[in-house]
Design a protein around this motif. Structure first.
Motif, PDB file in Angstrom:
ATOM      1  N   TYR A  40       0.731  -1.046   0.103  1.00 29.76           N
ATOM      2  CA  TYR A  40       0.165  -0.027   0.132  1.00 29.76           C
ATOM      3  C   TYR A  40       0.793   1.279  -0.148  1.00 29.76           C
ATOM      4  O   TYR A  40       0.423   2.314   0.319  1.00 29.76           O
ATOM      5  N   GLY A  41       2.000   1.190  -0.552  1.00 32.28           N
ATOM      6  CA  GLY A  41       2.918   2.337  -0.485  1.00 32.28           C
ATOM      7  C   GLY A  41       3.363   2.992   0.647  1.00 32.28           C
ATOM      8  O   GLY A  41       3.887   3.857   0.565  1.00 32.28           O
ATOM      9  N   THR A  42       3.412   2.116   1.761  1.00 27.94           N
ATOM     10  CA  THR A  42       4.053   2.720   2.904  1.00 27.94           C
ATOM     11  C   THR A  42       5.209   2.858   3.290  1.00 27.94           C
ATOM     12  O   THR A  42       5.565   4.079   3.539  1.00 27.94           O
ATOM     13  N   SER A  47       6.080   6.019   0.951  1.00 30.52           N
ATOM     14  CA  SER A  47       5.676   7.289   1.647  1.00 30.52           C
ATOM     15  C   SER A  47       6.547   7.677   2.585  1.00 30.52           C
ATOM     16  O   SER A  47       6.847   9.013   2.931  1.00 30.52           O
ATOM     17  N   THR A 100      -1.578  -4.213  -8.236  1.00 30.02           N
ATOM     18  CA  THR A 100      -1.230  -3.750  -6.850  1.00 30.02           C
ATOM     19  C   THR A 100      -0.180  -2.299  -6.984  1.00 30.02           C
ATOM     20  O   THR A 100      -0.272  -1.525  -6.133  1.00 30.02           O
ATOM     21  N   MET A 114      -2.725   0.544  -6.980  1.00 29.01           N
ATOM     22  CA  MET A 114      -3.126   0.624  -5.419  1.00 29.01           C
ATOM     23  C   MET A 114      -2.050   1.566  -4.585  1.00 29.01           C
ATOM     24  O   MET A 114      -2.281   2.442  -3.932  1.00 29.01           O
ATOM     25  N   ASP A 115      -0.834   1.010  -4.724  1.00 29.09           N
ATOM     26  CA  ASP A 115       0.271   1.704  -4.169  1.00 29.09           C
ATOM     27  C   ASP A 115       0.455   3.175  -4.284  1.00 29.09           C
ATOM     28  O   ASP A 115       0.505   3.949  -3.595  1.00 29.09           O
ATOM     29  N   TRP A 155      -2.192   4.919  -5.561  1.00 23.98           N
ATOM     30  CA  TRP A 155      -3.279   5.796  -4.936  1.00 23.98           C
ATOM     31  C   TRP A 155      -2.902   6.040  -3.496  1.00 23.98           C
ATOM     32  O   TRP A 155      -3.195   7.034  -2.872  1.00 23.98           O
ATOM     33  N   GLN A 156      -2.405   5.001  -2.828  1.00 18.17           N
ATOM     34  CA  GLN A 156      -2.181   5.043  -1.398  1.00 18.17           C
ATOM     35  C   GLN A 156      -1.033   6.167  -1.068  1.00 18.17           C
ATOM     36  O   GLN A 156      -1.164   7.184  -0.017  1.00 18.17           O
ATOM     37  N   LYS A 173      -0.357   8.752  -2.850  1.00 18.33           N
ATOM     38  CA  LYS A 173      -0.954  10.250  -3.039  1.00 18.33           C
ATOM     39  C   LYS A 173      -1.979  10.450  -1.934  1.00 18.33           C
ATOM     40  O   LYS A 173      -1.861  11.570  -1.312  1.00 18.33           O
ATOM     41  N   SER A 174      -2.829   9.678  -1.327  1.00 17.72           N
ATOM     42  CA  SER A 174      -3.628   9.733  -0.194  1.00 17.72           C
ATOM     43  C   SER A 174      -2.612   9.944   1.229  1.00 17.72           C
ATOM     44  O   SER A 174      -3.075  10.883   1.824  1.00 17.72           O
ATOM     45  N   PHE A 175      -1.534   9.664   1.541  1.00 18.92           N
ATOM     46  CA  PHE A 175      -0.588   9.734   2.385  1.00 18.92           C
ATOM     47  C   PHE A 175      -0.095  11.017   2.281  1.00 18.92           C
ATOM     48  O   PHE A 175      -0.051  11.850   3.259  1.00 18.92           O
TER      49      PHE A 175
END
Length: 181
Positions: free
Chosen positions: A4-6, A9, A27, A30-31, A33-34, A36-38
């Motif tokens: 999830y891009g943790t 980020s 996947t 999704m990474d 997108w995450q 960008k969200s973080f």
């Protein structure tokens, strides 16, 4: 695979580096997108590369700038085009067939700068759905020139799920190793 891009980020937030993210196509989306969200508006430089021409152009464009270079796993050999200070693999080589792990090691060993390192954290042994076993000790460690750390991993002990009890122990020990190529 980044989960999830943790990790991406964290690296971008704390070090303002160029990060190369390799994952399976869906996947990877999704990474991104995450991430960008973080990070929100703090970060908007993302490039998906699919061939050597893209890689050369993006390498120049992103030099010294915080950015994410996304590579679909089927194009993992493009890693070789980027000088790497640090490569990190957490719990995804254990999901690959041994010949694919060998390919990634070769890619990373070619791209890693002389002062760079590779951190690998995966299950000591895992049986894939087709019966193939991935074994940490059988990864191509012979490509390394120095092992800096090698032990059971004290921090990656459980995985999470959406249903209670939410955290579950892995089926087998997790080992991590830090090497220089």
């Amino acid at each position: 695979g980044d989960g999830y891009g943790t990790m991406t980020s964290l690296l971008l937030e704390n070090n303002h580096q160029r990060v190369i993210l390799v994952n399976l196509s869906k996947t990877l989306l999704m990474d991104l997108w995450q991430i960008k969200s973080f990070l929100g508006n703090k970060f908007d430089e993302v490039a998906l590369i699919t061939d050597k021409n893209d890689a050369s152009e993006i390498l120049l464009k992103t030099e010294g700038r915080p950015s994410v270079i996304a590579i679909e796993a089927m194009n993992h050999e493009l890693i070789r085009m980027f000088p790497l200070d640090l490569s990190i693999n957490i719990a995804s080589m254990q999901e690959m067939n041994p010949e694919v792990v060998d390919e990634y090691f070769e890619d990373i060993s070619i791209a890693t700068k002389p002062e760079g390192a590779f951190y690998c954290c995966n299950r000591e042994e895992k049986e894939l759905p087709d019966g193939t076993k991935t074994i940490f000790q059988n990864y191509p460690w012979h490509l390394s020139r120095e092992i800096l750390d090698d032990e059971l991993c004290p921090w990656h002990l459980k995985y999470y799920s959406a249903s209670p009890p939410f955290y579950h122990p892995y089926d087998g020990p997790i080992r991590h190793r830090l090497i220089k190529f």
